[in-house]
Structures are given as structure tokens and as C-alpha cells.
Design a protein around this motif. Sequence first.
Motif, mmCIF file in Angstrom:
data_model
loop_
_atom_site.group_PDB
_atom_site.id
_atom_site.type_symbol
_atom_site.label_atom_id
_atom_site.label_comp_id
_atom_site.label_asym_id
_atom_site.label_seq_id
_atom_site.Cartn_x
_atom_site.Cartn_y
_atom_site.Cartn_z
ATOM 1 N N VAL A 1 1.895 1.677 -11.353
ATOM 2 C CA VAL A 1 1.482 0.277 -11.325
ATOM 3 C C VAL A 1 1.854 -0.371 -9.996
ATOM 4 C CG1 VAL A 1 1.898 -1.991 -12.358
ATOM 5 C CG2 VAL A 1 1.526 -0.004 -13.816
ATOM 6 N N ARG A 2 3.073 -0.107 -9.507
ATOM 7 C CA ARG A 2 3.473 -0.663 -8.209
ATOM 8 C C ARG A 2 2.543 -0.191 -7.097
ATOM 9 N NH1 ARG A 2 8.813 0.471 -9.908
ATOM 10 N NH2 ARG A 2 8.808 2.388 -8.652
ATOM 11 N N GLY A 3 2.153 1.076 -7.173
ATOM 12 C CA GLY A 3 1.239 1.598 -6.159
ATOM 13 C C GLY A 3 -0.090 0.859 -6.162
ATOM 14 N N HIS A 4 -0.617 0.584 -7.346
ATOM 15 C CA HIS A 4 -1.889 -0.138 -7.430
ATOM 16 C C HIS A 4 -1.744 -1.587 -6.945
ATOM 17 C CE1 HIS A 4 -3.675 3.263 -9.227
ATOM 18 N NE2 HIS A 4 -3.286 3.063 -10.474
ATOM 19 N N LEU A 5 -0.638 -2.228 -7.329
ATOM 20 C CA LEU A 5 -0.448 -3.626 -6.945
ATOM 21 C C LEU A 5 -0.121 -3.789 -5.468
ATOM 22 C CD1 LEU A 5 1.533 -5.007 -10.018
ATOM 23 C CD2 LEU A 5 -0.889 -5.306 -9.473
ATOM 24 N N SER A 6 0.253 -2.690 -4.814
ATOM 25 C CA SER A 6 0.502 -2.758 -3.373
ATOM 26 C C SER A 6 -0.756 -2.442 -2.564
ATOM 27 C CB SER A 6 1.617 -1.779 -2.981
ATOM 28 O OG SER A 6 1.221 -0.434 -3.233
ATOM 29 N N ASN A 7 -1.840 -2.146 -3.255
ATOM 30 C CA ASN A 7 -3.120 -1.867 -2.597
ATOM 31 C C ASN A 7 -3.891 -3.180 -2.453
ATOM 32 O OD1 ASN A 7 -5.904 -1.246 -2.124
ATOM 33 N ND2 ASN A 7 -5.566 0.826 -2.856
ATOM 34 N N PRO A 8 -4.079 -3.698 -1.237
ATOM 35 C CA PRO A 8 -4.739 -5.002 -1.062
ATOM 36 C C PRO A 8 -6.150 -5.048 -1.635
ATOM 37 C CG PRO A 8 -3.658 -4.314 0.970
ATOM 38 C CD PRO A 8 -3.635 -3.133 0.054
ATOM 39 N N LEU A 9 -6.900 -3.948 -1.494
ATOM 40 C CA LEU A 9 -8.266 -3.948 -2.006
ATOM 41 C C LEU A 9 -8.272 -4.083 -3.525
ATOM 42 C CD1 LEU A 9 -11.297 -3.660 -1.898
ATOM 43 C CD2 LEU A 9 -11.024 -1.174 -1.665
ATOM 44 N N ALA B 1 -15.849 -0.692 -8.496
ATOM 45 C CA ALA B 1 -15.116 -0.514 -7.242
ATOM 46 C C ALA B 1 -13.658 -0.147 -7.501
ATOM 47 C CB ALA B 1 -15.196 -1.794 -6.408
ATOM 48 N N VAL B 2 -13.071 -0.682 -8.572
ATOM 49 C CA VAL B 2 -11.700 -0.313 -8.940
ATOM 50 C C VAL B 2 -11.626 1.178 -9.264
ATOM 51 C CG1 VAL B 2 -9.918 -0.586 -10.719
ATOM 52 C CG2 VAL B 2 -11.016 -2.593 -9.731
ATOM 53 N N SER B 3 -12.572 1.672 -10.060
ATOM 54 C CA SER B 3 -12.566 3.089 -10.442
ATOM 55 C C SER B 3 -12.755 3.997 -9.237
ATOM 56 C CB SER B 3 -13.670 3.343 -11.475
ATOM 57 O OG SER B 3 -13.412 2.646 -12.668
ATOM 58 N N LYS B 4 -13.535 3.550 -8.263
ATOM 59 C CA LYS B 4 -13.749 4.368 -7.068
ATOM 60 C C LYS B 4 -12.548 4.326 -6.132
ATOM 61 C CE LYS B 4 -18.748 4.697 -6.408
ATOM 62 N NZ LYS B 4 -19.850 4.436 -5.467
ATOM 63 N N THR B 5 -11.894 3.179 -6.057
ATOM 64 C CA THR B 5 -10.781 3.005 -5.120
ATOM 65 C C THR B 5 -9.545 3.780 -5.559
ATOM 66 O OG1 THR B 5 -11.597 0.808 -4.524
ATOM 67 C CG2 THR B 5 -9.298 1.304 -3.991
ATOM 68 N N THR C 1 -7.551 6.724 -6.745
ATOM 69 C CA THR C 1 -7.682 8.186 -6.804
ATOM 70 C C THR C 1 -6.704 8.798 -7.795
ATOM 71 O OG1 THR C 1 -6.156 8.378 -4.929
ATOM 72 C CG2 THR C 1 -8.523 8.341 -4.442
ATOM 73 N N GLN C 2 -5.640 8.070 -8.140
ATOM 74 C CA GLN C 2 -4.668 8.513 -9.138
ATOM 75 C C GLN C 2 -4.375 7.361 -10.089
ATOM 76 O OE1 GLN C 2 -1.299 9.816 -6.841
ATOM 77 N NE2 GLN C 2 -2.088 11.891 -6.599
ATOM 78 N N GLY C 3 -3.984 7.705 -11.319
ATOM 79 C CA GLY C 3 -3.680 6.659 -12.296
ATOM 80 C C GLY C 3 -4.857 5.742 -12.532
ATOM 81 N N ARG C 4 -6.053 6.329 -12.719
ATOM 82 C CA ARG C 4 -7.252 5.500 -12.867
ATOM 83 C C ARG C 4 -7.170 4.594 -14.100
ATOM 84 N NH1 ARG C 4 -10.431 10.167 -10.940
ATOM 85 N NH2 ARG C 4 -11.380 9.610 -8.936
ATOM 86 N N ALA C 5 -6.591 5.109 -15.177
ATOM 87 C CA ALA C 5 -6.495 4.285 -16.383
ATOM 88 C C ALA C 5 -5.656 3.047 -16.118
ATOM 89 C CB ALA C 5 -5.904 5.092 -17.530
ATOM 90 N N GLN C 6 -4.546 3.215 -15.365
ATOM 91 C CA GLN C 6 -3.703 2.065 -15.047
ATOM 92 C C GLN C 6 -4.412 1.098 -14.100
ATOM 93 O OE1 GLN C 6 -2.113 5.272 -15.204
ATOM 94 N NE2 GLN C 6 -1.682 4.565 -17.269
ATOM 95 N N ALA C 7 -5.153 1.646 -13.135
ATOM 96 C CA ALA C 7 -5.905 0.789 -12.218
ATOM 97 C C ALA C 7 -6.935 -0.031 -12.979
ATOM 98 C CB ALA C 7 -6.584 1.636 -11.141
ATOM 99 N N SER C 8 -7.658 0.620 -13.883
ATOM 100 C CA SER C 8 -8.651 -0.083 -14.692
ATOM 101 C C SER C 8 -7.977 -1.061 -15.640
ATOM 102 C CB SER C 8 -9.486 0.926 -15.490
ATOM 103 O OG SER C 8 -10.230 1.762 -14.629
#
Length: 422
Positions: free
Chosen positions: A229-237, A348-352, A354-361
Motif C-alpha cells: 500500500v505504501r508503494g502505491h501511495l508513493s506513486n504520484p500517477l 489506467a490504475v490496472s496498467k500502472t 505492476t505488483q499488488g494489482r488488487a491493492q492498487a485497484s
Amino acid sequence: MSPASTGASTVVGAVSCVPVVDSRMAPGGPGYRRMNFALFLAGVATFALLYSTQALLPLISGEFGVAASEASWTVAAATGGLALFVLPMSALSERFGRRTVMTASLAVAVTVGLLVPFAPSLTALVALRAVQGAALAGLPASATAYLAEEVRPKALVTAIGLFVAGNSVGGMSGRVITGWVAQEWGWRVAVGVIGVIAMACAVAFRLLLPAPRHFKPGSLRPRVLARTVRGHLSNPLLCRLYAIGALFMTVFGGVYTVIGYRLAEAPFSLTQGIVGSIFLVYLVGTVSASTAGRLVGRLGRRGALYLSGATTATGLLMSLAGSLPLILLGLVLITSGFFAGHAVASSAVSKTATQGRAQASALYQSAYYIGSSAGSMLGAVAFHAGGWTGTVTVGLLAVLGVVAITVAGTRAAARLGTTAAA
């Protein structure tokens, strides 16, 4: 070199030249149509249940003797429950599988949906709706993660667009059906009918959805989840996409929570059945969501978001008119812009990621439904304070936020391009 060694090298060389075949599903391939139809039905059931009380708010207000801002909690509680539980449910899908979690979520949500008609008070109704929303949290993030794993990248936007189209059909049919049923037999029978329809969709979904072939179980350890989750939240896009989803849904939640009150009052004074039929404009969302892939192909992601925002803003301004046809046209534009923008951002979230897609979505869906809850409450409060103009003002501010974030993304991409060139 011996003949044997020459033959071996030839074989090795031949093997190394064999292209790797992508076994993920593609349009026209086996299971692709079944998968799309199954997830379409899941989307129908999700939105039909999630917003089953939205078109009935004037009737709920009347029965319990409460204002629009209080009755709107029956919508906000469901979307808020989904927003709170979507991340934990996505973690379960990483461990136990997307199809398993989606099936269990639908089963629980349908069961609660069959209990909702018997709620003895507004408090009990809001509590049941919160539980129902929490159960439905297993659907959105798991579905997009399933698609990202099982569908080829070029077909991903279209596949997610069809799932979003199912959302629009569910939202539309649920509101239209409840409107006409409630007019004859009351809101309790209406939400019960939606529960039965959702149960049929859930059964068909489970029978049709192909078993996953590319799912790899992940860990349920809290530290692993927190790191992802931290990794996703640190991604500006990703953060920009989350904010865009929340703001688009703020507009949509506010407009469709309040529109029933506006049209039921003078000078329109429409009946409950006709107010429910207004939601047929969701069909426009079905089209705009399913064609989002082509829109991105022509304009790019940011161009598609600009167009979606402009369309939504135009619809909001048009809805200020005192003419019913112009209000309906405004709703068409709002719906079209919202569903297109949502499909573009979620894919765009699913494409961006590359790991932890369920958490990103899941983070996207959480932001999205927080926006829905905020829109429902802010739209109702603004309507109480300033009429329809107040609700439209809230929507325009949210669209302005979408445009500002997209502009920031465009500038960030330009800076990255300049740096790469240097």
C-alpha cells in the motif's frame, strides 16, 4: 564438431527461436465472451444493490419523517462501507483468489439485500446498508485485478469498460425498477425485488466466470500488505488517478442522490415511477464506458480525461435550466462524462500497477466510493441550503479538481520527457 553436437545445437537454436505464446484471454478467444458476460452481470448486481435506495429517498423520507440529508445516509452508508472494506477484501483476494472472493461477496450482499425490506427503523436500514456495502467491497478491486491477470494488455481497457458498463446497467435498472414497483407497492417491496434480481445475477456469474489461470496466491501478512500500500501511495500517477476517481464520483453521487427530490417537487411534480425512469440515462453511461478504449486510443489518457471533465461540466450547467428536456439532456452529458472518465482512470490504475494489482485497484475503489459518500452527503446538504444550484456548485468544484489534477499530470509527464531526452 561432431554430428551429434551439431544436431543438439540445431535443436537448441530451434527451441530458442520459438515465440512465447501469451495464454491470456483476447477478443475472439476461448472464454473471453463468457468472462465478459459474467463480470457484466457482477457489475449489474453490484450497482443495483449498492444504490437500491437512491431513487426511493423521497419515499423513505416520507415514511420515517426525515429530511433528504438524513435519508441520504442509506446511500452513503453503503458506499462508505464499501470504501472502508475494499482494501481488506482485496488482500483476501490475493490469498484466496479473485473468483472465490467475488462469489462470497455477492452471496453475502444478496442475503443482506433480502433482509433490507424488513428494516424497522431508519437506523436499522442504515446499518443493514453499511453491512451490504462492506460485503460488496470484494467485487470491484477483485474484478479489475482478475481482468489485469487474465486478459491481454491491449484488450484490458475494453474489458474493464464492459465491467463498468455492467455497473451502469445495474445502476439504471435498479433505479427504474424500484421507481415503478415502489409507486404501486412501496419502497420495501421495491428493494426486495432488487435483491431477487441480484441473486439471479450472482448465480449466473458463478456459473459463467472461467477459472483463473494466471493467479498466484500472495501473502496475508500485514507488513507485506502495508508495504504494498505504501508503494502505491508513493506513486504520484496512482495518487492522481485515485483523486480523479473520487472527484468524478463526488459529482455523480451528488447529482443522482438529489435529482429525485428536485423532480418530485414543483414545478415538475413527477410521480415516483417517472422519477425512477429518469435513470434510463444510465444507458448512455453503458455506451461511453464500453467505448473508453477507443477514446484513449484517439486522444490519449489525459485527452480522454479532459473531454470527460468538459462533458460533465457542460451537463451540470445545462441541468440548471427550468426546462425538463434540458435537465434530461444535462443528465445525459453528466452520465456520459462520468462513466467515460471512470473507465479511463480505473483501467489506467490496472496498467500502472505492476505488483499488488488488487491493492492498487482497491485503493482506487476506496477513493471512488469515498467520493460517492461525500457526494451524496454534500449534494444533499447543498440542496437543502441552496436548492439545485447548490448541488451543481459542488459538482462543478469537483470537475475543476479533475481538470487541475490532469493538468498537473500533463506537466509532470512533460518534465519526465524533457529529463529523459536530456
